[in-house]
Write an enzyme that holds these catalytic residues in place. Structure first.
Site, PDB file in Angstrom:
ATOM      1  N   SER A   1       3.434  18.601 -43.527  1.00 54.29           N
ATOM      2  CA  SER A   1       2.856  17.279 -43.709  1.00 54.29           C
ATOM      3  C   SER A   1       3.594  16.534 -44.811  1.00 54.29           C
ATOM      4  CB  SER A   1       1.375  17.409 -44.087  1.00 54.29           C
ATOM      5  OG  SER A   1       0.909  16.176 -44.576  1.00 54.29           O
TER       6      SER A   1
ATOM      7  N   HIS B   1       4.711  16.238 -39.628  1.00 60.45           N
ATOM      8  CA  HIS B   1       3.344  15.725 -39.520  1.00 60.45           C
ATOM      9  C   HIS B   1       3.226  14.509 -40.443  1.00 60.45           C
ATOM     10  CE1 HIS B   1      -0.995  16.117 -38.707  1.00 60.45           C
ATOM     11  NE2 HIS B   1      -1.201  15.863 -39.990  1.00 60.45           N
TER      12      HIS B   1
ATOM     13  N   ASP C   1       0.893  11.592 -41.853  1.00 62.60           N
ATOM     14  CA  ASP C   1      -0.522  11.275 -42.078  1.00 62.60           C
ATOM     15  C   ASP C   1      -0.717   9.805 -42.423  1.00 62.60           C
ATOM     16  OD1 ASP C   1      -2.107  13.741 -41.807  1.00 62.60           O
ATOM     17  OD2 ASP C   1      -0.853  14.486 -43.444  1.00 62.60           O
TER      18      ASP C   1
ATOM     19  N   MET D   1      -3.273   6.866 -43.223  1.00 62.95           N
ATOM     20  CA  MET D   1      -4.661   6.677 -43.686  1.00 62.95           C
ATOM     21  C   MET D   1      -4.877   5.217 -44.040  1.00 62.95           C
ATOM     22  SD  MET D   1      -5.052   9.841 -46.314  1.00 62.95           S
ATOM     23  CE  MET D   1      -4.520  11.502 -45.889  1.00 62.95           C
TER      24      MET D   1
ATOM     25  N   HIS E   1      -0.682  11.557 -37.298  1.00 58.58           N
ATOM     26  CA  HIS E   1      -2.117  11.804 -37.433  1.00 58.58           C
ATOM     27  C   HIS E   1      -2.754  10.536 -37.981  1.00 58.58           C
ATOM     28  CE1 HIS E   1      -5.486  14.308 -39.607  1.00 58.58           C
ATOM     29  NE2 HIS E   1      -5.948  13.559 -38.625  1.00 58.58           N
TER      30      HIS E   1
ATOM     31  N   MET F   1      -5.517   8.590 -39.251  1.00 58.73           N
ATOM     32  CA  MET F   1      -6.856   8.587 -39.873  1.00 58.73           C
ATOM     33  C   MET F   1      -7.232   7.136 -40.143  1.00 58.73           C
ATOM     34  SD  MET F   1      -6.233  11.892 -42.273  1.00 58.73           S
ATOM     35  CE  MET F   1      -4.451  11.791 -42.085  1.00 58.73           C
TER      36      MET F   1
ATOM     37  N   MET G   1      -9.693  19.716 -37.212  1.00 58.87           N
ATOM     38  CA  MET G   1      -9.541  19.600 -38.671  1.00 58.87           C
ATOM     39  C   MET G   1     -10.197  20.792 -39.361  1.00 58.87           C
ATOM     40  SD  MET G   1      -7.720  16.948 -39.371  1.00 58.87           S
ATOM     41  CE  MET G   1      -7.861  17.092 -41.153  1.00 58.87           C
TER      42      MET G   1
ATOM     43  N   GLY H   1      -8.400  13.265 -45.444  1.00 59.33           N
ATOM     44  CA  GLY H   1      -8.260  12.309 -46.547  1.00 59.33           C
ATOM     45  C   GLY H   1      -7.315  12.759 -47.650  1.00 59.33           C
ATOM     46  N   PHE H   2      -7.294  14.060 -47.895  1.00 59.27           N
ATOM     47  CA  PHE H   2      -6.492  14.550 -49.015  1.00 59.27           C
ATOM     48  C   PHE H   2      -5.857  15.899 -48.692  1.00 59.27           C
ATOM     49  CE2 PHE H   2      -9.841  11.845 -50.598  1.00 59.27           C
ATOM     50  CZ  PHE H   2      -9.152  10.973 -51.438  1.00 59.27           C
ATOM     51  N   GLY H   3      -4.672  16.119 -49.272  1.00 59.90           N
ATOM     52  CA  GLY H   3      -4.066  17.442 -49.195  1.00 59.90           C
ATOM     53  C   GLY H   3      -4.682  18.350 -50.241  1.00 59.90           C
ATOM     54  N   GLY H   4      -4.362  19.618 -50.151  1.00 60.33           N
ATOM     55  CA  GLY H   4      -4.742  20.564 -51.199  1.00 60.33           C
ATOM     56  C   GLY H   4      -6.179  21.056 -51.170  1.00 60.33           C
TER      57      GLY H   4
ATOM     58  N   ASP I   1      -5.271  21.667 -39.181  1.00 61.49           N
ATOM     59  CA  ASP I   1      -4.742  20.844 -40.279  1.00 61.49           C
ATOM     60  C   ASP I   1      -5.686  20.914 -41.465  1.00 61.49           C
ATOM     61  OD1 ASP I   1      -3.621  18.878 -41.887  1.00 61.49           O
ATOM     62  OD2 ASP I   1      -4.009  17.223 -40.494  1.00 61.49           O
ATOM     63  N   GLY I   2      -5.174  21.447 -42.567  1.00 63.80           N
ATOM     64  CA  GLY I   2      -5.937  21.494 -43.816  1.00 63.80           C
ATOM     65  C   GLY I   2      -6.089  22.904 -44.339  1.00 63.80           C
ATOM     66  N   GLY I   3      -5.442  23.167 -45.468  1.00 64.71           N
ATOM     67  CA  GLY I   3      -5.593  24.470 -46.118  1.00 64.71           C
ATOM     68  C   GLY I   3      -4.855  25.611 -45.449  1.00 64.71           C
TER      69      GLY I   3
ATOM     70  N   THR J   1       0.537  21.428 -48.810  1.00 65.81           N
ATOM     71  CA  THR J   1       0.673  22.094 -50.108  1.00 65.81           C
ATOM     72  C   THR J   1       1.422  23.419 -50.021  1.00 65.81           C
ATOM     73  OG1 THR J   1      -1.483  21.139 -50.611  1.00 65.81           O
ATOM     74  CG2 THR J   1      -0.650  22.778 -52.159  1.00 65.81           C
ATOM     75  N   SER J   2       1.030  24.286 -49.073  1.00 66.73           N
ATOM     76  CA  SER J   2       1.580  25.649 -49.061  1.00 66.73           C
ATOM     77  C   SER J   2       3.090  25.645 -48.819  1.00 66.73           C
ATOM     78  CB  SER J   2       0.881  26.502 -47.997  1.00 66.73           C
ATOM     79  OG  SER J   2       1.242  26.080 -46.702  1.00 66.73           O
TER      80      SER J   2
END
Ligand code: DX5
Ligand code: ZN
Length: 240
Positions: A25, A50, A52, A54, A86, A88, A157, A162-165, A191-193, A214-215
């Site tokens: 992302s 990816h 994003d 928003m 994506h 949003m 999801m 709305g936010f990464g991390g 998507d997410g975490g 993040t990862s």
């Protein structure tokens, strides 16, 4: 440098076997130099990018829109990277043309943002982009069933958008499992975490398209993290 080819296949849920796809992302990238950052991810064998979008209304955050996608596309020509957009946004219909013209390859709208998902799907497909639909954590998976045959991908999801991390929501895996059982050949994105600690859970539930911000971006060796996640998905597909 590794070149990626873009597959713009039509949904054929009976003959396609799903493939592992790792989509970093760009939300976690350096917004001062998205072109360079994205190219680095592609050089490290990212399968998709990816993207994003928003609008500060559908989600409590603002990122960027079609103009930035276009700028990125000017640096990374079509065919060299698949732009997984994506969206949003509160009015998904409004941006379909702009994103298509900007060079998007797939347009993922949110189920929660429209009363007419079929119309949005048709509108997306008319531009030649792949059509995908996302569901937020509180949306039941059943809403996808009547639409799945028309969709190229479903995004489940695993955080509130709305936010990464944020932390991966394990209880979303039930949705992925149900979807995979019903639609063995559908692309299912999470998507997410996602990262080394959560990938096996997602892969074993049946997700094959993995978004990671993040990862991957914070890793010492992003290529290794992406490879690890790709192998996890490949192994889960083999074992299925
Ligand atoms: C969140 C976005 C995600 C985000 C994921 O609303 O849709 O794509 O960038 O970031 P991580 O992987 O850090 O959870
Ligand atoms: Zn996303």
């Amino acid at each position: 440098m590794h070149q990626r080819t873009v597959e713009n296949s039509h949904p054929d849920h009976t003959h396609n076997m799903v493939k592992p796809i790792i989509a970093p992302s760009i939300l976690s990238g350096d917004f001062g130099d998205l072109g360079r950052d994205s190219q680095q991810m592609l050089d490290r064998r990212a399968d998709w990018l990816h993207v994003d979008v928003m609008d500060g209304h559908f989600v409590p955050n603002l990122s960027f829109g079609a103009l930035v996608i276009k700028g990125l596309r000017n640096k990374i020509p079509k065919g060299q990277a698949f732009f997984d957009c994506h969206m949003m946004v509160s009015n998904p219909s409004q941006w379909v043309e702009d994103v298509a013209k900007a060079g998007g390859d797939q347009y993922t709208f949110h189920y929660e943002a429209t009363d007419e998902p079929e119309k949005v799907i048709q509108q997306i497909k008319a531009t030649g982009m792949r059509a995908a639909m996302a569901i937020k954590p509180n949306t039941p998976v059943d809403v996808v069933y009547p639409l799945a045959d028309k969709l190229d991908m479903v995004l489940v999801m695993t955080v509130e958008p709305g936010f990464g991390g944020q932390s991966f929501m394990h209880d979303m895996m039930e949705k992925v499992t149900k979807l995979r059982q019903k639609f063995p050949n559908l692309d299912i994105e999470v998507d997410g975490g996602l990262g080394p600690d959560t990938i096996d859970t997602a892969a074993n539930a049946g997700a094959n398209v993995i978004v990671a911000g993040t990862s991957v971006y914070k890793a010492q060796d992003p290529e290794q993290v992406m490879d690890l996640m790709r192998s996890s998905v490949a192994n889960a597909i083999k074992a299925a």
